[in-house]
Structures are given as C-alpha cells and as structure tokens.
Design a protein around this motif. Structure first.
Motif, PDB file in Angstrom:
ATOM      1  N   UNK A 176      -0.015  -6.626   4.130  1.00  0.00           N
ATOM      2  CA  UNK A 176       0.153  -5.561   3.143  1.00  0.00           C
ATOM      3  C   UNK A 176       0.748  -4.339   3.832  1.00  0.00           C
ATOM      4  N   UNK A 177       2.071  -4.160   3.754  1.00  0.00           N
ATOM      5  CA  UNK A 177       2.702  -3.003   4.390  1.00  0.00           C
ATOM      6  C   UNK A 177       2.362  -1.712   3.644  1.00  0.00           C
ATOM      7  N   UNK A 178       2.468  -0.587   4.359  1.00  0.00           N
ATOM      8  CA  UNK A 178       2.115   0.701   3.758  1.00  0.00           C
ATOM      9  C   UNK A 178       3.284   1.687   3.875  1.00  0.00           C
ATOM     10  N   UNK A 179       4.393   1.432   3.177  1.00  0.00           N
ATOM     11  CA  UNK A 179       5.499   2.388   3.241  1.00  0.00           C
ATOM     12  C   UNK A 179       5.050   3.758   2.737  1.00  0.00           C
ATOM     13  N   UNK A 180       5.491   4.778   3.423  1.00  0.00           N
ATOM     14  CA  UNK A 180       5.153   6.129   3.004  1.00  0.00           C
ATOM     15  C   UNK A 180       6.316   6.782   2.278  1.00  0.00           C
ATOM     16  N   UNK A 181       6.000   7.670   1.381  1.00  0.00           N
ATOM     17  CA  UNK A 181       7.026   8.445   0.694  1.00  0.00           C
ATOM     18  C   UNK A 181       6.394   9.685   0.100  1.00  0.00           C
ATOM     19  N   UNK A 218       0.823  -1.195   0.000  1.00  0.00           N
ATOM     20  CA  UNK A 218       0.000   0.000   0.000  1.00  0.00           C
ATOM     21  C   UNK A 218       0.862   1.251   0.000  1.00  0.00           C
ATOM     22  N   UNK A 219       0.214   2.387   0.201  1.00  0.00           N
ATOM     23  CA  UNK A 219       0.916   3.674   0.250  1.00  0.00           C
ATOM     24  C   UNK A 219       0.460   4.440   1.483  1.00  0.00           C
ATOM     25  N   UNK A 220       1.392   4.660   2.410  1.00  0.00           N
ATOM     26  CA  UNK A 220       1.113   5.490   3.573  1.00  0.00           C
ATOM     27  C   UNK A 220       1.245   6.954   3.186  1.00  0.00           C
ATOM     28  N   UNK A 221       0.211   7.735   3.451  1.00  0.00           N
ATOM     29  CA  UNK A 221       0.167   9.121   2.971  1.00  0.00           C
ATOM     30  C   UNK A 221       0.454  10.157   4.051  1.00  0.00           C
ATOM     31  N   UNK A 222       0.701   9.740   5.272  1.00  0.00           N
ATOM     32  CA  UNK A 222       0.881  10.670   6.387  1.00  0.00           C
ATOM     33  C   UNK A 222       1.939  11.734   6.112  1.00  0.00           C
TER      34      UNK A 222
END
Length: 341
Positions: free
Chosen positions: A278-283, A21-25
C-alpha cells in the motif's frame, strides 16, 4: 468515473487498509512552507470520503505540527473508518539529526503523539529510523507493552535492514515495513521485500513518485522553495539529472500510449508489486490526489512491467544524500552486549 478503492490486508495480524494511502508530510514540512490548514483538512476529508483511509504522519513532520493537523482533520470522522500511522525516533538537535530507541523515549513519544492526534490509539506506530546504539529488542520490548496497553494496535519499522526486521519480529510481530520504493528506487527488492514476505509483513512504499519527479519531471525543480530539502538529492544534480530526465520522458511516452499520466503509470507499477503493498503518495492538492487515485484503474501487462523495470535500471544517483540513515546502516548491538546506562 469514481474509482473504487480496494482494501487489502497489511501484515498477518488483521489490519486492513486502503490499497493506496495518503502521505501527509508535505502538508506541514520538508517541501517548503506549510500549506494552509483549512485546505489540508479539506484534502484529508476528500481522501477519506474517496476511500483512501490510510493516513501517514510522524512526530518529526513539522516537527509535531503535522500530527496536530491530522488530529484536527479527524474531528467528526468515525475513528474506526481510518487507519492512522505515525512514527517516532527522529529529532533534530543543534542542527543535527538524532535517532533514539530508548524505552523511556518510546513511551514518552507515543503519549505525546496520542495527545497531538487527539485519539485513543494509534493503528500503526513505526520506528522511524533505527537507533544503532540500542538493541532493537529493547525498543521492541516497550512497543510490545504499548500494544498490550491498547495505546497502539500494530508495530511497524521504517528503513530497517533485513536482520533488524527479523530480530524485531521475534519480539513482537511486525505488521508493516515502510521504505522508499518506486520506479527510481528499487534497492528494497534484494533483501527487504523477501524478508517481509517470508515473515508475513506488509509493505508501505513511501515516495512512490520519486519525490515528485515521476509526476512532474524536470519542471519540478523550478518550483522548489529555498528550504526544500529535495534540492540536495543526488538524482537532481549534474549528469544524474540529465540521465533521469530521459527516464521521465520514456515514462511519459508509455503513459501516453496507455492513456494515463506519468504519475499514474509510476504508481500503478508500485501497486502491481503485490497484494501486500500500500503506497502512500503525498500531495497537497485535491486535483493531484484524484490523479493518483486514478492509478488504481491502470492495469499493466507483464511486458509493460518488464519495460518499466528496464527504465528503472537506467536511473542514476543515490536516492538520498543521507544514505547512512537508511536500512544499509541500521544494525543494532546484540541484546547480550547492551547495558542500560
């Protein structure tokens, strides 16, 4: 070469999400100043077009502005193509963090998130942190109503203890549990991961790159802005930091042998934990997103997994200075003892 993003079943209720996934923080808060909105919208579109359709946000990020950003990015996107996860329950009042699981607050927060995101339903609605003054059954009761009304599709918990997860799941099925899980944070493996698998609950690791350290190493600290909360993390202090630098160096060596970057190796380790993860690395950068996506092509042998596990055991320091707000302290009062005042 384009990476094919596999889809996985998250939980037992029918939800499918992208394997990563996509972490949006970080686009709006926590790691310094908010990033330029047009660039973040382009990044989100790039992620969706690449097959990463599982977007993670919260009403706490900003606060509120991250949900507004996601809402703008979704304009023109086929709603059924993406899975939107957001959270409620955490606020700052007079400089102090407060957690609320009161039913009226649950409903008001959901309605507000729907407006900011400008969508008709939320795919996963997480309890961001557990209110230790309100029985989890009470909070879950309102979430169950929101599911029945079609405002949310699935319910999730973040930083909940094993017993809290079990009690919540007895009221309404929990689809996902979100906790920090990475090569340098493995405390979930003792009780949280087993209870999730016993109950058929998906696992969504946040900070799978160790707050960015497993990607950038020691140089990460040189780029911290004045208000980056990571400055306070115990693992970046004194002797802890010196030991953790050695861990990063070993990961770099292993990555070099495999022909991948440290972040790809670290993400691959998380993604090898099971088909329910499902990991959520952010960038905030497309290049970094593409690098993270490349981790899906990294295959690790049992021997390599064991070697990485041994490195993880070397990590020093608590994962957060706020350990009181983690699953270690998330027990709620029994339902029979609670009075709604």
């Amino acid at each position: 070469m384009a990476v094919t993003v596999e889809r996985i079943k998250l939980g037992s209720q029918g939800l499918e999400v992208s394997k990563q996934g996509l972490g949006c923080m970080g686009m709006s808060s926590a790691y310094g100043v908010p990033k330029p909105e047009p660039e973040m919208i382009s990044l989100i579109h790039h992620a969706i077009n690449s097959g990463v359709t599982f977007l993670d946000t919260s009403d706490f990020y900003g606060p509120h502005t991250n949900e507004v950003l996601i809402g703008k990015a979704l304009k023109g996107v086929v709603r059924e193509k993406v899975q939107i996860a957001t959270k409620f329950g955490v606020t700052f009042k007079d400089g102090k963090m407060e957690v609320c699981g009161d039913p009226a607050y649950v409903r008001a927060s959901c309605e507000a998130s729907l407006k900011r995101l400008d969508i008709d339903y939320i795919d996963i609605y997480y309890v961001h942190r557990i209110d230790t003054h309100v029985p989890i059954e009470v909070t879950m009761g309102e979430l169950k109503k929101l599911v029945e009304e079609g405002k949310i599709k699935y319910v999730g918990l973040s930083e909940a203890s094993a017993s809290t997860i079990r009690r919540a799941n007895a009221v309404h099925p929990i689809t996902a549990v979100q906790n920090e899980w990475s090569l340098w944070t493995r405390d979930v493996e003792e009780e949280i991961v087993p209870i999730c698998r016993e109950l058929g609950i998906g696992i969504v690791p946040y900070s799978p790159l160790g707050r960015g350290f497993l990607s950038s190493g020691p140089k990460l600290l040189e780029n911290f802005s004045e208000n980056d909360f990571r400055k306070k993390l115990p693992r970046f202090q004194g002797e802890n930091f010196e030991t953790n630098k050695l861990v990063y160096e070993r990961i770099c060596e292993m990555g070099a042998k495999k022909g991948c970057t440290p972040s790809q190796l670290a993400l691959a380790w998380v993604q090898h934990q099971g088909a329910d993860v499902s990991p959520i690395p952010g960038t905030t950068k497309i290049d970094n997103f593409n690098e993270n996506l490349g981790s899906l092509s990294v295959t690790l042998t049992p021997q390599e997994m064991a070697e990485l596990n041994s490195l993880a055991d070397m990590v020093k320091g608590n994962r957060s200075p706020f350990m009181g707000n983690t699953f270690y302290n998330s027990e709620t009062p029994p339902l029979f003892a609670w009075k709604d005042e």
